[in-house]
Structures are given as C-alpha cells and as structure tokens.
Design an enzyme around this catalytic site. Structure first.
Site: not given
Ligand code: GNR
Ligand code: NI
Length: 188
Positions: A46, A51, A113-114, A155-156, A159
């Site tokens: 995702g 990000q 997480c990236l 999670h997204e 953000h």
C-alpha cells in the site's frame, strides 16, 4: 511513469493532514500511476500520496504484488502450454476514502511501513470496516473490508490523517523503534 522518493520518519510532512481531491484530472492519474510504480518497486502492499510528498487523500493498494522470485506456473488452458506468475496483480485506487462502522472486535497485526523501513510492531485495529471512496473518475463506491485489506486500508487512512503506525505504540516501544531505525541507518 516515474518512481518517486518515499519520505521517512521523522519527516514533518508525514504529520500533515492530506486535503480532499477535488479535480479528477490527468495530473491525478499521473500521480496514481507513479504511486503504483513506487509501491511495486519498494516493494509494498500500500502507499499513501503523502509518502511521496503529495498531501492529497489518495491511496493505492495491491495485496498481491507479483513476486519476481516466485516459480512461474506452467498452464495449459486455451489449448497451448504457457507459463505465468502464480500471483496476479490486483491494483486498487482509493480517492477521498472514509471508514464507516469499524467493528468493535479488534485484531492485532505485525505491521510495517515504507516510511519506517525495517521496523515491525503489533498494532491493534478494528478487525473489519466498511469503506467509502471515489475512483479516478470521481464515482463513489462502498465495500466491506476484512483480513489484510482491513489492516492495510486503516494503516493507509492513518497516513492521510498524519499518523504513522508507530504512533499507536506506547511511548517506550515507539522510542525503541526510533532508536532501532537510527541504528539501522547508521549501519547502512
Ligand atoms: O508494505 C506495507 N506492508 C504492510 C504490512 C502490514 C501492515 C501494513 C502495511 S502497509 C506497508 C506499506 C506502507 O507503508 N503503506 O503506507
Ligand atoms: Ni505506511
């Protein structure tokens, strides 16, 4: 198409609340294409626009990215033998997403997480939820989400609201995660 740079904690941009998309134009389509390319390259399941430094309420998700190292499967449908990758890409775009009736029941998942590379921690979230969102044409959709999709979309969504998964941890665990990240960066 372009791979964009993924920003990482403690970049203050990650704390910004993203703005709703109002114009469904070619620039938005370009952003989404770049987000998919960036997510598959990372690789991740995702990615939120913030990000890659764009404060808009845009998410891309693919729970089944092609695994380049997977053994190709030999198939014989359609009368001729051929091979294909065992996992199929399932790209999904969520513009201006909203979470509706999250379940009382929660479930813990070991999240990564990236923007917090190589750090993993258990996070409790509602096990299921309903999501309303718009597509690239501005049409509205609604769907019930569970399992990994429920984890990923929540999670997204975080953000988009300036929240990273480590913000859900106790201060002690968050500090430990940040120390570990600094150590990994020094070693790299
Ligand atoms: O690639 C990702 N994997 C993942 C694993 C568990 C829970 C959430 C995620 S999302 C993450 C990509 C990312 O950072 N998205 O914002
Ligand atoms: Ni993330």
């Amino acid at each position: 198409m372009a791979i964009r740079e993924i920003i990482e904690v403690p970049d203050p941009l990650l704390k910004q609340v993203s703005k709703p998309v109002e114009t469904f134009d070619d620039e938005l389509k370009q952003l989404v294409e770049d987000m998919f390319e960036t997510m598959y390259d990372a690789p991740g399941i995702g990615l939120a626009a913030i990000q890659v430094g764009v404060p808009l309420r845009v998410l891309v998700i693919d729970l089944q990215p092609d695994d380049p190292d997977a053994e190709p499967e030999v198939c014989n449908h359609g009368g001729h033998e051929h091979t294909h990758q065992p996992t199929k890409k399932e790209p999904r775009v969520f513009i201006n997403p909203e979470i509706l009736d999250p379940s009382e029941e929660t479930k813990a998942y070991n999240e990564g997480c990236l923007s917090v590379p190589d750090i993993f921690a258990e996070v409790d979230r509602p096990a299921t939820c309903r999501v309303r969102w718009q597509d690239l044409e501005g049409n509205t959709h609604e769907e019930d989400m569970d399992d990994l999709m429920a984890v990923c979309i929540q999670h997204e969504m975080d953000h988009l609201n300036g929240i990273v998964f480590i913000d859900h941890l106790s201060r002690l665990k968050r500090n430990m995660a940040m120390k570990k990240l600094e150590k990994l960066r020094r070693a790299a």
